[in-house]
Scaffold this motif. Sequence first.
Motif, PDB file in Angstrom:
ATOM      1  N   HIS A 133      49.990  22.732  17.748  1.00 33.89           N
ATOM      2  CA  HIS A 133      51.262  22.376  17.309  1.00 33.89           C
ATOM      3  C   HIS A 133      52.072  22.849  18.358  1.00 33.89           C
ATOM      4  CE1 HIS A 133      54.521  22.207  14.075  1.00 33.89           C
ATOM      5  NE2 HIS A 133      53.707  21.172  13.905  1.00 33.89           N
ATOM      6  N   MET A 134      52.079  23.816  19.039  1.00 36.05           N
ATOM      7  CA  MET A 134      53.388  24.924  19.961  1.00 36.05           C
ATOM      8  C   MET A 134      53.401  24.026  21.141  1.00 36.05           C
ATOM      9  SD  MET A 134      55.604  26.281  19.228  1.00 36.05           S
ATOM     10  CE  MET A 134      55.862  27.689  17.755  1.00 36.05           C
ATOM     11  N   GLN A 135      52.442  23.407  21.380  1.00 38.89           N
ATOM     12  CA  GLN A 135      53.058  22.582  22.524  1.00 38.89           C
ATOM     13  C   GLN A 135      53.699  21.314  22.316  1.00 38.89           C
ATOM     14  OE1 GLN A 135      49.237  22.536  25.099  1.00 38.89           O
ATOM     15  NE2 GLN A 135      47.871  23.675  23.730  1.00 38.89           N
ATOM     16  N   GLN A 136      53.135  20.680  21.524  1.00 41.53           N
ATOM     17  CA  GLN A 136      53.819  19.366  21.155  1.00 41.53           C
ATOM     18  C   GLN A 136      54.662  19.690  20.513  1.00 41.53           C
ATOM     19  OE1 GLN A 136      51.138  16.813  18.773  1.00 41.53           O
ATOM     20  NE2 GLN A 136      49.525  17.214  19.696  1.00 41.53           N
ATOM     21  N   SER A 137      55.835  20.696  19.796  1.00 45.27           N
ATOM     22  CA  SER A 137      56.871  20.814  19.133  1.00 45.27           C
ATOM     23  C   SER A 137      57.832  21.195  20.569  1.00 45.27           C
ATOM     24  CB  SER A 137      56.688  22.258  18.549  1.00 45.27           C
ATOM     25  OG  SER A 137      55.872  22.180  17.289  1.00 45.27           O
ATOM     26  N   THR A 138      57.068  22.235  22.152  1.00 40.97           N
ATOM     27  CA  THR A 138      57.971  22.525  22.970  1.00 40.97           C
ATOM     28  C   THR A 138      58.073  20.864  23.694  1.00 40.97           C
ATOM     29  OG1 THR A 138      56.968  24.305  22.969  1.00 40.97           O
ATOM     30  CG2 THR A 138      58.122  23.937  25.256  1.00 40.97           C
ATOM     31  N   VAL A 139      57.115  19.816  23.389  1.00 39.18           N
ATOM     32  CA  VAL A 139      57.697  19.042  24.483  1.00 39.18           C
ATOM     33  C   VAL A 139      58.606  18.535  23.389  1.00 39.18           C
ATOM     34  CG1 VAL A 139      56.220  16.745  25.446  1.00 39.18           C
ATOM     35  CG2 VAL A 139      55.490  19.175  25.790  1.00 39.18           C
ATOM     36  N   LEU A 140      58.494  17.510  22.236  1.00 36.90           N
ATOM     37  CA  LEU A 140      59.413  16.876  21.468  1.00 36.90           C
ATOM     38  C   LEU A 140      60.893  17.378  21.316  1.00 36.90           C
ATOM     39  CD1 LEU A 140      57.047  16.571  18.338  1.00 36.90           C
ATOM     40  CD2 LEU A 140      57.517  14.826  20.637  1.00 36.90           C
ATOM     41  N   ALA A 141      61.039  18.940  21.390  1.00 35.12           N
ATOM     42  CA  ALA A 141      61.936  19.560  21.435  1.00 35.12           C
ATOM     43  C   ALA A 141      63.062  19.530  23.041  1.00 35.12           C
ATOM     44  CB  ALA A 141      62.124  21.024  21.474  1.00 35.12           C
ATOM     45  N   LEU A 142      61.541  19.174  23.852  1.00 30.48           N
ATOM     46  CA  LEU A 142      62.555  18.489  25.473  1.00 30.48           C
ATOM     47  C   LEU A 142      63.301  17.061  25.641  1.00 30.48           C
ATOM     48  CD1 LEU A 142      60.197  20.980  27.144  1.00 30.48           C
ATOM     49  CD2 LEU A 142      62.365  21.850  27.307  1.00 30.48           C
ATOM     50  N   GLN A 143      62.072  16.753  25.132  1.00 27.99           N
ATOM     51  CA  GLN A 143      62.527  15.671  24.619  1.00 27.99           C
ATOM     52  C   GLN A 143      64.095  14.715  23.645  1.00 27.99           C
ATOM     53  OE1 GLN A 143      58.831  13.100  23.288  1.00 27.99           O
ATOM     54  NE2 GLN A 143      57.997  13.214  25.312  1.00 27.99           N
ATOM     55  N   ASN A 144      63.788  15.607  23.172  1.00 30.55           N
ATOM     56  CA  ASN A 144      65.540  15.652  22.411  1.00 30.55           C
ATOM     57  C   ASN A 144      66.742  15.905  22.996  1.00 30.55           C
ATOM     58  OD1 ASN A 144      67.009  14.985  20.060  1.00 30.55           O
ATOM     59  ND2 ASN A 144      66.749  17.260  18.871  1.00 30.55           N
ATOM     60  N   LEU A 145      66.095  17.141  24.064  1.00 32.65           N
ATOM     61  CA  LEU A 145      67.396  17.295  24.490  1.00 32.65           C
ATOM     62  C   LEU A 145      67.462  16.858  25.513  1.00 32.65           C
ATOM     63  CD1 LEU A 145      69.554  19.600  25.553  1.00 32.65           C
ATOM     64  CD2 LEU A 145      66.903  20.958  26.939  1.00 32.65           C
ATOM     65  N   ILE A 149      71.212  14.786  26.453  1.00 32.09           N
ATOM     66  CA  ILE A 149      71.303  14.769  27.838  1.00 32.09           C
ATOM     67  C   ILE A 149      72.618  13.509  28.493  1.00 32.09           C
ATOM     68  CG2 ILE A 149      72.163  15.769  30.338  1.00 32.09           C
ATOM     69  CD1 ILE A 149      70.768  18.306  29.033  1.00 32.09           C
ATOM     70  N   ALA A 150      71.661  11.973  27.946  1.00 29.40           N
ATOM     71  CA  ALA A 150      70.984  11.060  28.578  1.00 29.40           C
ATOM     72  C   ALA A 150      72.453  10.180  28.142  1.00 29.40           C
ATOM     73  CB  ALA A 150      70.411  10.191  28.574  1.00 29.40           C
ATOM     74  N   SER A 154      75.152   9.939  21.041  1.00 27.60           N
ATOM     75  CA  SER A 154      74.493   9.089  20.168  1.00 27.60           C
ATOM     76  C   SER A 154      74.253  10.390  19.153  1.00 27.60           C
ATOM     77  CB  SER A 154      72.921   9.127  20.970  1.00 27.60           C
ATOM     78  OG  SER A 154      71.732   8.986  19.830  1.00 27.60           O
ATOM     79  N   THR A 155      74.233   9.973  17.780  1.00 30.38           N
ATOM     80  CA  THR A 155      74.360  11.036  16.974  1.00 30.38           C
ATOM     81  C   THR A 155      72.696  11.026  16.125  1.00 30.38           C
ATOM     82  OG1 THR A 155      74.471   9.373  15.291  1.00 30.38           O
ATOM     83  CG2 THR A 155      76.426  10.579  15.625  1.00 30.38           C
ATOM     84  N   LYS A 156      71.673  10.348  17.001  1.00 26.35           N
ATOM     85  CA  LYS A 156      70.234  10.002  16.806  1.00 26.35           C
ATOM     86  C   LYS A 156      69.819  10.942  16.984  1.00 26.35           C
ATOM     87  CE  LYS A 156      65.987   7.127  17.604  1.00 26.35           C
ATOM     88  NZ  LYS A 156      65.262   5.971  18.182  1.00 26.35           N
ATOM     89  N   GLU A 157      68.763  11.691  15.816  1.00 32.03           N
ATOM     90  CA  GLU A 157      68.149  13.226  16.170  1.00 32.03           C
ATOM     91  C   GLU A 157      66.681  12.885  16.316  1.00 32.03           C
ATOM     92  OE1 GLU A 157      67.582  16.163  16.815  1.00 32.03           O
ATOM     93  OE2 GLU A 157      70.602  16.246  16.786  1.00 32.03           O
ATOM     94  N   LEU A 158      65.436  13.521  17.576  1.00 28.65           N
ATOM     95  CA  LEU A 158      64.721  12.538  17.467  1.00 28.65           C
ATOM     96  C   LEU A 158      64.181  14.105  16.887  1.00 28.65           C
ATOM     97  CD1 LEU A 158      64.533  12.041  21.500  1.00 28.65           C
ATOM     98  CD2 LEU A 158      64.427  10.330  19.315  1.00 28.65           C
ATOM     99  N   THR A 159      62.643  13.872  16.123  1.00 27.58           N
ATOM    100  CA  THR A 159      62.061  14.719  15.724  1.00 27.58           C
ATOM    101  C   THR A 159      61.598  15.470  16.081  1.00 27.58           C
ATOM    102  OG1 THR A 159      60.091  15.494  13.827  1.00 27.58           O
ATOM    103  CG2 THR A 159      59.854  13.513  15.391  1.00 27.58           C
TER     104      THR A 159
END
Length: 428
Positions: A133-145, A149-150, A154-159
Amino acid sequence: SSSPLTELTFESLAEMNCGFFGVAESNINSHSKNVKFNFHQTLNKAWPLHRAIFSSGDHGAYPEHVDNEYLPGGTAAWISNDFTSRIVDVGVDPGLGRWTHTTMQGKKKEFLTIMPAYRPCKPGPEPGPLTSHMQQSTVLALQNLAHKIANPSSTKELTTEPRDQFIQDIIVAAKKFISLGHKLIILLDANETWAEATLKGDKIRPNSIRKLIDTCELTDVFQQRFGTSAPTTTKFADRPIDMILTYGVQIQSAGILAADSPSDSDHLALWCDLDIATTFGNSSSPLASMPCRRLTSKNDQTTSNYMTEISKQFLYHRIEARCQALLTIVLETNSLTPSQQEKFFRLDAQVTQIMLRAEKLSSKKSPRKSKWSPAFKKAGQTVSYWERRCHRDNYACDRYIRNLGDRCEIPSSVHDQIFTEHACKSER
């Protein structure tokens, strides 16, 4: 990956005539250079013809983890014998390693895709940094960041919630295969029961397994065969969190294996049988193992030894001079007499003998042998036998432990013997 117990597991699967074995939550670091090699060496004893696919999170590629074989989460699939000839595509869930897919093809473009998939469980109050769970949370947070940046406007928030994102992503993956006309089997550890996926009034909970099943029009094998879900799929009562989901596949039979079969686990193994002729439109042709190749051009030392021996024998037997003499005759007369043809055939046979001898001398490679001696393998299985008895209630044997004991030649009378904690640990 190189344990005698792993070999025992796949020997048991071979005895069951298993064609495809999928594992959710394999806890294997597929980025470790030793994992695939060790599994290949171990499995070759039980499944000489097989294909293995592993998935795990990108954390396993980090320098501090890349040498570790263990990594929470991940999935794996092993395909055996005749099924390997049908494989046309394999792949993994990139970055997160939540599933693998294996696509097999039959007659007239009949495709079957099988996906072992693992959805992480809910996090505890103090989760460690390497839980799935923590591994995937970290990856998803980096994808959201990276998305922010890109796309600064955009106001879209990725889960960043892994369990919700898993359902959303596997729906996309399943729909892709279905749209291509594939039959589909998902071997799923959902970490969620049917009741937990249901709201009041029998409504479907968002981002739940019921959402996946309803959206992709999947069928639960147990619902299809028995009219109800499995009573439990773990060693705990009322926890049917694992399931086999299908699309366009007719299951002949299905069931649940006994606890700790074919391997020790807190989950129970689910199984199903397919009609191969119906699923693929034809039956498979038997495969044969390829002989071991001693010579490979990617091995510089072997290639050097081979060329040295060839040059030595060519010089000793005057191969080039004899070839040149025959070539000169052909260029001048455009033909060879019967005696000259006989010389040519003898020369050709001699060159073949030289090349075969040079290949044999160039490498000590031989058909693979187990690195476990029979005595060491027996000792390892004996330790595993007592280790498992030490963790059982009343230190008793179940069917799996008895089978293990029989393989390492422990008398059947010992299986039924009552041990105290001290005596059992002393034997271990």
